[in-house]
Design an enzyme around this catalytic site. Structure first.
Site: not given
Length: 311
Positions: A252-253
């Site tokens: 996600g990052d």
């Protein structure tokens, strides 16, 4: 200029075992230690893509010094505020089955003086050429409306904001209308109080309601199912790329990093979508919270399939 803000960074210690034996002996086959925290992970991925960012946030004690040292080694510009206490260490137990168990420490307590110093620092960076990435949890002593107040502050200077948070931090920040948001499927379901298995149409409906608040870009990551991307005039989805997965930590990052990098490079919406999917999939193939190489990302770009969202 991209400024990533990590208020509760960590040393991420990823240990690999065959299978977790609760209450018994677990022998570790491999250990990976990284400087982590969502914003820091974003800065590392931007660096691998060939972009630049400034990493800002709170660090404390010997663990905090280790994080600063890692960022210096990566040659990533950083401007951390040192506070009392000790930056946390987060332990991630990764089993061969793919199961992940996370043990996250609370981190230091931050006082009002430190928060004010952060506001002043971020205001000094804010102008109409700046994108702030506000990502992750906040330490004790920091109010749950801080992202909302920071968005108001930097918007007043003409800056843009990409928000990646959950729970109260996410909900409160929406009042200040961030420019971009990147919730995952679970976070979106929690925001909408959906305590059941949701359909793509339901997720799309929630995402569109968020856009009605004035948010320009909504990217919803959905794990193996891929992601959907919404702008006012361009709304698409992409199935997940088929890669040899090692760990989902940091995927996600990586997508947030791709969104940020695409903004700084002025990429088209289509190219932004491709970059987000490729960087996120690449992150799944790495060990610990390490970002994918640019070579890996470029290879994955060719695999991205973009489909129009159906209503």
């Amino acid at each position: 200029m991209i400024v990533t803000v990590t208020m509760n960074p960590a040393i991420d210690k990823t240990v690999e075992i065959d299978r977790l034996e609760r209450g018994g002996l677990n022998r570790i086959s491999h250990v990976e230690i990284d400087a982590g925290g969502k914003g820091i992970n974003v800065s590392k991925a931007i660096h691998e893509l060939g972009g630049q960012s400034i990493a800002v946030g709170f660090i404390a004690g010997s663990t905090g010094k280790m994080i600063r040292s890692v960022m210096d080694e990566w040659q990533i510009e950083n401007d951390f505020i040192e506070v009392s206490g000790e930056t946390r260490t987060n332990t991630k137990v990764f089993e061969k089955t793919g199961e992940l168990t996370e043990l996250n420490e609370p981190g230091p307590v931050v006082d009002e003086k430190d928060v004010q110093a952060l506001f002043e620092k971020l205001e000094s960076y804010a102008n109409d050429d700046t994108l702030f990435v506000l990502a992750g949890s906040v330490p004790k002593g920091v109010k749950k409306d801080i992202y909302r107040e920071l968005i108001k502050l930097v918007h007043g200077k003409g800056a843009k904001v990409l928000l990646d948070a959950d729970g109260e931090l996410f909900t409160n920040a929406l009042d200040a209308v961030p420019d971009m948001i990147k919730p995952n499927k679970v976070e979106l379901e929690q925001y909408a109080s959906m305590d059941y298995i949701t359909s793509e149409q339901e997720l799309l409906s929630v995402a569109e309601k968020l856009m009605e608040k004035g948010i320009d870009t909504v990217a919803v990551s959905m794990g193996k199912s891929g992601a959907m991307f919404l702008w006012k005039d361009y709304k698409v989805k992409c199935p997940g790329l088929k890669v040899k997965a090692h760990s989902t930590v940091g995927a996600g990052d990586a997508m947030v990093a791709a969104l940020s990098y695409s903004w700084s490079e002025g990429l088209s919406q289509e190219d932004t979508v491709k970059m987000c999917m490729a960087v996120s999939a690449g992150a799944v193939t790495t060990v610990g919270t390490k970002p994918p190489s640019r070579k890996c990302v470029d290879a994955l770009l060719e695999q991205v399939v973009i489909e129009k969202l159906k209503y």
